[in-house]
Write a protein that holds these residues in place. Sequence first.
Motif, short mmCIF file in Angstrom:
data_model
loop_
_atom_site.label_atom_id
_atom_site.label_comp_id
_atom_site.label_asym_id
_atom_site.label_seq_id
_atom_site.Cartn_x
_atom_site.Cartn_y
_atom_site.Cartn_z
N UNK A 204 0.83 -1.20 0.00
CA UNK A 204 0.00 0.00 0.00
C UNK A 204 0.87 1.26 0.00
N UNK A 205 1.75 1.36 1.00
CA UNK A 205 2.52 2.60 1.18
C UNK A 205 3.67 2.71 0.20
N UNK A 206 4.33 1.60 -0.06
CA UNK A 206 5.51 1.64 -0.90
C UNK A 206 5.18 1.54 -2.37
N UNK A 207 4.63 0.41 -2.78
CA UNK A 207 4.42 0.18 -4.21
C UNK A 207 3.35 1.09 -4.79
N UNK A 208 2.27 1.31 -4.04
CA UNK A 208 1.16 2.06 -4.60
C UNK A 208 1.18 3.53 -4.17
N UNK A 209 2.03 3.85 -3.18
CA UNK A 209 2.18 5.25 -2.78
C UNK A 209 0.99 5.83 -2.03
N UNK A 210 0.16 4.96 -1.44
CA UNK A 210 -0.99 5.45 -0.66
C UNK A 210 -0.61 5.33 0.81
N UNK A 211 -0.46 6.45 1.49
CA UNK A 211 0.13 6.37 2.82
C UNK A 211 -0.90 6.01 3.87
#
Lengths: 258, 307, 322
Positions: free
Chosen positions: C51-58
């Motif tokens: 979620x946070x890394x690959x998709x950039x949704x924090x």
Amino acid sequence: MSTGLELKDVSISFGGLKAVTDLNFSIFPGELLGLIGPNGAGKTTVFNLITGVYTPTSGRISFNGDSVSSRKPEGITRMGIARTFQNIRLFSSLSVLDNVRAAMVMHLKHGILHSLTRGPAFLKEEGSVEDEAMALLDIFGLKDACHANAKSLNYGDQRRLEIVRALATRPKLLLLDEPAAGMNPSEKDDLMKLIRFIKERYNLAVLLVEHDMKVVMGICERIAVLEYGRKIAEGTPKEIQSHPKVIEAYLGAAAVVD
Amino acid sequence: MDQFLQQLLNGLFQGSIYALIALGYTMVYGVLRFINFAHGDVFMLGAFTALGLHKLMGPTLALLPWPVSLLIVLLVSMTLCAALGIIIERLAYRPLRDRPRLNVLITAIGVSLFIEYSAQLLFGATQRPFPDLIPRTAIANAGGLTISVAQVIVLVTTLALLAGLRIVVMKTRMGLAMRALSLNPTASTLMGVNNSVVISFTFGLGSALAAAGGILYASLYPSIEPFMGIQPGLKAFVAAVLGGIGNIPGAALGGLIIGVTETLVKGYGQELGIPSGYSEGVAFVLLILILVFKPSGILGRVEREKV
Amino acid sequence: MKRYTTQIVLLVVVLLSLGISVLSGKFDAYYMDIALNVGINIILAVSLNLVNGHTGQFSLGHAAFMAVGAYGASIFTLEMSARLMPLLGGPGSFATGVAFLLALLVGGLCAAVCGWLVGMPSLRLRGDYLAIVTLGFNEIVRVILQNTSGDGVFGGPLGLKGIPPLTTFFWVFAIAAICVYVVGSMVSSTYGRGFPAVRDDEIAAGSMGINTVRYKVTAFVVGSFFAGLSGGLYAHLRTTISPEGFNFLKSFDVVVIVILGGMGSTAGVIIAAIVLTVLNEFLRDFEQYRMLVFSILLIVMMIVRPQGLLPSFPILNRKKSA
């Protein structure tokens, strides 16, 4: 029968400011139309309207008879309209090849579950995706750089990669937003040849926004001129070059002749 | 009916403190477009500075009439926290000015944890009593409502600070620069605004307001600890989003709405089958609702990304 | 043969963990416990990294999904598993194992549903709002659990006790391996190139025909599912759970692992999960300094080396070229 892209009385205003007013034009299948005008005339806004980034305040945009206006950008791309961005918007953390692969996602037959089972059909499609991407990169001389990071490319190559990425969505209409910006004269010549080549090869209609008059006059079959969000002229390059309103808009013919 | 009015008033007092903290969030968001997570911790430090001051010069303060000593404590704490806010921005946020917003957000979380755990190390993890800077006498009202002096002072101070802030933002050159920066950072530089100074000023101002909020909060609930800023900080942020982030009157409005809703749920939830403990979650439910139905907030404008 | 490399590695890891599990009596219980914690943190961090890394949704609410999974699985075990035993062929290690697997899946699915419910509305919003919404969701979950009745199925503020200790080395590392495999395969496929595309430039991604909302929701749901599984494992390892154990500081812990490991780098995140969990264990006496050090590390990292402590391994992230 496909009728291409048609804009009918399209207007958009941002908080009272009319950026585009009652715009009418069409692009027929396989045609190369140039869209020119002074800075701030609304050219990029037209792109954003066609690709669904903005929704027109009034008027209708249709592509091959289907309305474009109510769809989201990804839906419009699925209809066969792809674009490049004036202020380059590549996927900066991805490699050159992956930028192209990302643009092929919507044509995939396989989804997440297949990527987990990794069956033969999935692997075959992964292979064909890569082949297709490499073939496209090859046309634009980017094949050797395919594993380089997209943002490590020089400016001209980044612009070319923008075009490759747009082509990877297999469009019927390609919108190019200042593809020659920042290129030197010989690069521009090459770009003109490439645009003609892909247009024939993939049977594309192209809408080209460009400031370089040599490029525009050199390859466009028809040109529409915008000023203050209104179309002031439309015609063949020859007609446009001698059109009094266009000369007036550009404050003298010098810029037009080059 | 009286009880309802009483609850409404309590909510108003509570909400005015949220409003004070929310202003800092909204101002920083306005100029820098990021959530300063550490803001709630400056609020906590405000209360601790006041406690420290009271320890340090208690005898002197005792000689003065209480409004004067309160004013001194408020002003000194606000100044110290303003300085702290400016230092935080200098050290942690400024080096990241042109980085992705996510990185700044993560840094802000880091700063927040850093302040909390340093405070725990310095002051200990236990609850500490907060001195009565404001007399705890109740003003009995004819209508059967009970309002304490502290509550009145909280409301008056909040209103005064709000009015002061409004004057700073709307009538001073610095306020004009803040508004310019918030609309377009590049253009404001071109017009001769020194963005760094304006950002420092904004952080200072926001932190001062948070410090005031901390002192007033501790005066209503006189027990303080290093993690006291987390919950009010989060709720104040929600208040800022609710009112429309970047919008100063919006932040105040959002704070009041959350304060009142919370108190009403606490007071009347039971009758509707909602445990009073749920009041802690009210702010976040409001947040999700507003983001679903009107993401720009009650008074906010829609922002458009340039393509 | 080469095309099945990843599946073979997965199988080897699963069998290896089964072997270690069988021999677990021979290892020191203290180190075994640390190893299990490492495994659970790997699941948490790798799934959050999607979620946070690959998709950039924090997301700042991973602990909430862990809580949903922990409660879901525990309640299933406590309420249902005795009734299921006869259906599964009576008490015995096989029936217990199947019942535990079912409990874990129930927990994971509950978490995934919550992820979908939270994700659908909030993932349409800009990045930093999502951080707050997920943080808020974390608080909502905690508040709801805390206000349940003490003698109901959720156990109120004291939580649940007496959960059977079913979590073994096998379960933890088999699921960790599956989690790494799922996230890795998803992200490296052509389909999965949509995740980093959404992270890098959402507008460009949309213009390339990528359904950005669907990608974000997919990442969020898969991430929540694995967080739920890790919650179930955690509950059946500790045997007691309480709402306070899943507050947002727990979420921060996972975020710290992902950031130090390098957002978007699976290998980095796994290493960070191992190092930080072991470090935590040995720094237990210095608990108050631990968070202080982490917070300074977080700030310095963002200024000096935002891509994580490890150098990036392009080999691990890229599929071999033809």
